[in-house]
Scaffold this motif. Sequence first.
Motif, short mmCIF file in Angstrom:
data_model
loop_
_atom_site.label_atom_id
_atom_site.label_comp_id
_atom_site.label_asym_id
_atom_site.label_seq_id
_atom_site.Cartn_x
_atom_site.Cartn_y
_atom_site.Cartn_z
N VAL A 130 0.84 -1.20 0.00
CA VAL A 130 0.00 0.00 0.00
C VAL A 130 0.87 1.25 0.00
O VAL A 130 0.62 2.20 -0.74
CB VAL A 130 -0.97 -0.01 1.21
N VAL A 131 1.93 1.26 0.81
CA VAL A 131 2.85 2.41 0.86
C VAL A 131 3.53 2.59 -0.49
O VAL A 131 3.66 3.72 -0.99
CB VAL A 131 3.88 2.25 1.99
N LEU A 132 3.96 1.50 -1.11
CA LEU A 132 4.59 1.59 -2.44
C LEU A 132 3.61 2.13 -3.48
O LEU A 132 3.96 2.96 -4.32
CB LEU A 132 5.13 0.23 -2.87
N GLY A 133 2.37 1.64 -3.43
CA GLY A 133 1.34 2.13 -4.35
C GLY A 133 1.05 3.60 -4.15
O GLY A 133 0.91 4.36 -5.12
N LEU A 134 0.99 4.03 -2.91
CA LEU A 134 0.76 5.43 -2.60
C LEU A 134 1.92 6.29 -3.10
O LEU A 134 1.71 7.34 -3.71
CB LEU A 134 0.58 5.61 -1.09
N THR A 135 3.13 5.83 -2.86
CA THR A 135 4.31 6.56 -3.32
C THR A 135 4.34 6.66 -4.84
O THR A 135 4.62 7.73 -5.39
CB THR A 135 5.59 5.87 -2.81
N TYR A 136 4.03 5.57 -5.51
CA TYR A 136 4.00 5.57 -6.98
C TYR A 136 2.93 6.53 -7.49
O TYR A 136 3.16 7.29 -8.43
CB TYR A 136 3.75 4.15 -7.50
N ASN A 137 1.76 6.51 -6.86
CA ASN A 137 0.68 7.39 -7.27
C ASN A 137 1.06 8.85 -7.07
O ASN A 137 0.77 9.71 -7.91
CB ASN A 137 -0.60 7.05 -6.49
N LEU A 138 1.71 9.17 -5.95
CA LEU A 138 2.18 10.54 -5.72
C LEU A 138 3.19 10.95 -6.78
O LEU A 138 3.18 12.09 -7.26
CB LEU A 138 2.81 10.65 -4.33
N TYR A 139 4.08 10.03 -7.15
CA TYR A 139 5.09 10.30 -8.18
C TYR A 139 4.42 10.58 -9.53
O TYR A 139 4.78 11.54 -10.21
CB TYR A 139 6.04 9.10 -8.27
#
Length: 150
Positions: A130-139
């Motif tokens: 979830v944290v990786l997905g959130l980070t990717y989405n922010l990017y």
Amino acid sequence: MIYILFAILCGISNVLSRSVNFVLSKKIGMYQSTLFNYIFGLSGSFLLLLISGETFKLLASSSYGAPWFVYAGGLLGVVVVTMLSFLSSKVSSFYLTLLLFVGQLFTGIIIDALSTGKISFYQVIGGALVVLGLTYNLYIDKINSKTVSA
């Protein structure tokens, strides 16, 4: 199916509550809105206590045998509500909801680890994804906002 409906309703009420707290904090101040939040929350909880018929348990000494950190939940709640009122003007509601979810997930993992002495590998992996997905989405959002403004 009913549990899924409850989860969806809780999520909706969470976002609505944050939005109302944000608007109220803009009108009367962050700390005052947090105070009103807790006054109305306490009133609602007290009303539910009266309706449930469980008031006699308040006088039983066995009702107060929980560890000390359980009683810190109210203080932690005040900090969270105040912080969310502050962050609502700086972070979108979508990202704030995701961050709150990730925080609850990892706090649950920590509480489970402290109470059982075991850490669930699958919960940690799920939280990390979830944290990786959130980070990717922010990017991706950052890249898209640069191309739109350029």
